[in-house]
Design a protein around this motif. Structure first.
Motif, PDB file in Angstrom:
ATOM      1  N   GLY A 188       1.235  -1.447  -0.116  1.00  0.00           N
ATOM      2  CA  GLY A 188       0.228  -0.013  -0.283  1.00  0.00           C
ATOM      3  C   GLY A 188       0.779   1.217   0.567  1.00  0.00           C
ATOM      4  N   TYR A 189       0.476   2.007  -0.883  1.00  0.00           N
ATOM      5  CA  TYR A 189       1.228   3.146  -0.884  1.00  0.00           C
ATOM      6  C   TYR A 189      -0.040   4.586  -0.975  1.00  0.00           C
ATOM      7  CZ  TYR A 189       4.853   1.009  -2.859  1.00  0.00           C
ATOM      8  OH  TYR A 189       5.686  -0.004  -3.048  1.00  0.00           O
ATOM      9  N   VAL A 190       0.920   5.786   0.307  1.00  0.00           N
ATOM     10  CA  VAL A 190       0.041   7.018   0.464  1.00  0.00           C
ATOM     11  C   VAL A 190       0.564   7.954  -0.817  1.00  0.00           C
ATOM     12  CG1 VAL A 190      -0.568   9.050   1.645  1.00  0.00           C
ATOM     13  CG2 VAL A 190      -0.687   6.482   2.790  1.00  0.00           C
ATOM     14  N   LEU A 191      -0.378   8.641  -1.360  1.00  0.00           N
ATOM     15  CA  LEU A 191      -0.182   9.299  -3.489  1.00  0.00           C
ATOM     16  C   LEU A 191      -0.312  10.502  -2.667  1.00  0.00           C
ATOM     17  CD1 LEU A 191      -0.712   7.024  -5.790  1.00  0.00           C
ATOM     18  CD2 LEU A 191       1.600   7.115  -4.647  1.00  0.00           C
ATOM     19  N   CYS A 192       0.980  11.350  -2.442  1.00  0.00           N
ATOM     20  CA  CYS A 192      -0.011  13.278  -1.682  1.00  0.00           C
ATOM     21  C   CYS A 192       0.902  14.017  -2.495  1.00  0.00           C
ATOM     22  CB  CYS A 192       0.421  13.471  -0.628  1.00  0.00           C
ATOM     23  SG  CYS A 192      -0.495  12.550   0.215  1.00  0.00           S
ATOM     24  N   ASP A 193       0.515  14.672  -3.090  1.00  0.00           N
ATOM     25  CA  ASP A 193       1.576  16.270  -3.152  1.00  0.00           C
ATOM     26  C   ASP A 193       2.781  17.106  -2.443  1.00  0.00           C
ATOM     27  OD1 ASP A 193       0.200  18.273  -1.819  1.00  0.00           O
ATOM     28  OD2 ASP A 193      -0.434  19.249  -4.117  1.00  0.00           O
ATOM     29  N   SER A 194       3.160  18.319  -3.312  1.00  0.00           N
ATOM     30  CA  SER A 194       4.380  18.916  -1.929  1.00  0.00           C
ATOM     31  C   SER A 194       4.213  18.932  -0.824  1.00  0.00           C
ATOM     32  CB  SER A 194       5.082  19.232  -2.564  1.00  0.00           C
ATOM     33  OG  SER A 194       4.639  20.222  -3.336  1.00  0.00           O
ATOM     34  N   TRP A 195       2.936  19.882  -0.598  1.00  0.00           N
ATOM     35  CA  TRP A 195       1.980  20.491   0.519  1.00  0.00           C
ATOM     36  C   TRP A 195       1.919  19.064   1.302  1.00  0.00           C
ATOM     37  CZ3 TRP A 195      -0.919  20.985   4.463  1.00  0.00           C
ATOM     38  CH2 TRP A 195      -1.561  22.232   4.379  1.00  0.00           C
ATOM     39  N   TYR A 196       1.514  17.720   1.208  1.00  0.00           N
ATOM     40  CA  TYR A 196       1.569  17.110   2.813  1.00  0.00           C
ATOM     41  C   TYR A 196       2.649  16.802   2.755  1.00  0.00           C
ATOM     42  CZ  TYR A 196      -3.331  17.809   1.180  1.00  0.00           C
ATOM     43  OH  TYR A 196      -4.384  18.384   1.484  1.00  0.00           O
TER      44      TYR A 196
END
Length: 400
Positions: A188-196
């Motif tokens: 499992g992976y959490v994918l976010c942009d740079s803000w997070y």
């Protein structure tokens, strides 16, 4: 009104409600209200006007729909939690069957509203000023935090919430969402942009059993050889490298120069950071993009390829704004807005599943829309064939 004339029971909204156990949480009149709102969204590509529901649903007046959203005694969180359980079942089942990883994707968008005058009495609640990266300026409206679950091409919404800085930060909201997830079936992976991309989210991801892949701000400090004591910003470090230090790779048919750094950030140790330039923009101003993975065993191309799954959230925002009224909803109370967003998310999921194996929103939306049009024609034909006066048919269709 017309839907059950042509749509199979398996695909009907009523059957969808039964699968979600909505009859445990809503009365029959309340279920009909939700169905009317969903059909109005599907029928014409919804712009958020409550008057559209009254226009498209017989025996529904604008004020009754408004009262249903603002005052009726029901709990929208029960509907959202039921939908969330169904989404978890579908995604985890997909992962078991395909042995593919599960992605948890988080991002936010702004539903822009007109700033009211100082004399306005009935203002839209929970609106405030937010920085719009899309427009490059401060705008007025709701900032909405969304999370999706994805596995092997199946992408479904998990949550939608209005961000209120006076109650909880977006980082805390994101941590709570990650903590609510069951452990992944495989990876499992959490994918976010740079803000997070920060220590709190890194830690929450690991504690929940997920790795983290995200964009990273280019002003973050790393500590490579020669800069161990004070460190150096990623954008400055990139200028010390030569083109020979980079590998040329292809990601989604686009070529990039990439450099893989394995080492420390100030707030976390031993991570992989990818420095990336488009092939035609090597070391040009503003062209550098950087990405982080907590799993240093992944090769750089794999990290970038998996990060591209994050872009599944952009079509969600686009489709909801274009077809389901995410940008244009005109309800005003906080309660009404939360209920509207819950119904919108339910409808999005319904359209995804209506498309059968493709699981494409646009496919399902158009299929459901066309079936509603066909059902309307069949209803008119049957009413006329049974001797219903034309004036009554016009009245029922609200075109008298």
């Amino acid at each position: 009104m017309f839907q059950n004339l042509i749509i199979s029971d398996e695909l009907s909204i009523n059957n969808f409600f039964k699968k979600l156990n909505f009859d445990l949480y809503l009365t029959k009149p309340q279920l009909r209200h939700v169905e009317s709102i969903m059909n109005a969204m599907i029928s014409k590509g919804y712009n958020g006007k409550i008057s559209d529901v009254a226009e498209l649903a017989s025996q529904r007046h604008r004020t009754s729909t408004t009262r249903f959203l603002s005052n009726s005694n029901w709990d929208e969180t029960l509907l959202s939690n039921s939908l969330r359980s169904q989404v978890l079942d579908l995604i985890w089942s997909k992962s078991r069957k395909t042995n593919k990883p599960i992605y948890f994707i988080i991002d936010d968008t702004i539903s822009e509203k007109t700033k009211p005058s100082s004399k306005a009495k009935n203002v839209i609640e929970k609106c405030s000023f937010h920085n719009s990266h899309l427009k490059g300026k401060i705008v007025y409206g709701h900032q909405i935090l969304v999370s999706l679950l994805s596995c092997d091409g199946l992408v479904l919404p998990y949550s939608i919430d209005i961000y209120d800085k006076d109650i909880m930060s977006k980082i805390e909201m994101t941590q709570n969402l990650i903590n609510s997830l069951p452990k992944p079936e495989n990876k499992g992976y959490v994918l976010c942009d740079s803000w997070y991309s920060c220590k709190a989210i890194f830690n929450s991801s690991v504690e929940a059993g997920y790795s983290y892949i995200g964009a990273l701000k280019t002003n973050r400090v790393i500590y490579p050889e020669g800069y161990k004591r004070l460190g150096i910003k990623l954008n400055k470090f990139a200028t010390t490298l030569k083109i020979e230090d980079f590998d040329l790779v292809t990601v989604k048919n686009q070529e990039y120069y990439i450099f893989n750094y394995v080492g420390d950030l100030k707030d976390i140790k031993n991570v992989a950071i990818i420095l990336s330039y488009p092939k035609e923009s090597f070391q040009k101003e503003g062209a550098l993009k950087t990405f982080i993975s907590l799993n240093t065993s992944l090769n750089p191309l794999n990290i970038l390829t998996q990060y591209t799954d994050r872009w599944a959230i952009e079509p969600f925002f686009r489709d909801c704004k274009s077809y389901l009224g995410l940008d244009g909803y005109q309800v005003r109370s906080e309660r009404s807005i939360k209920r509207y967003l819950a119904i919108m998310t339910i409808n999005y999921t319904y359209c995804k599943l209506y498309s059968n194996e493709s699981h494409h929103f646009n496919t399902g939306f158009k299929l459901a829309q066309n079936d509603l049009k066909k059902a309307k024609v069949i209803w008119i034909y049957n009413a006329a064939a049974s001797g219903e006066p034309v004036a009554k048919i016009f009245e029922y269709l609200k075109i008298a």
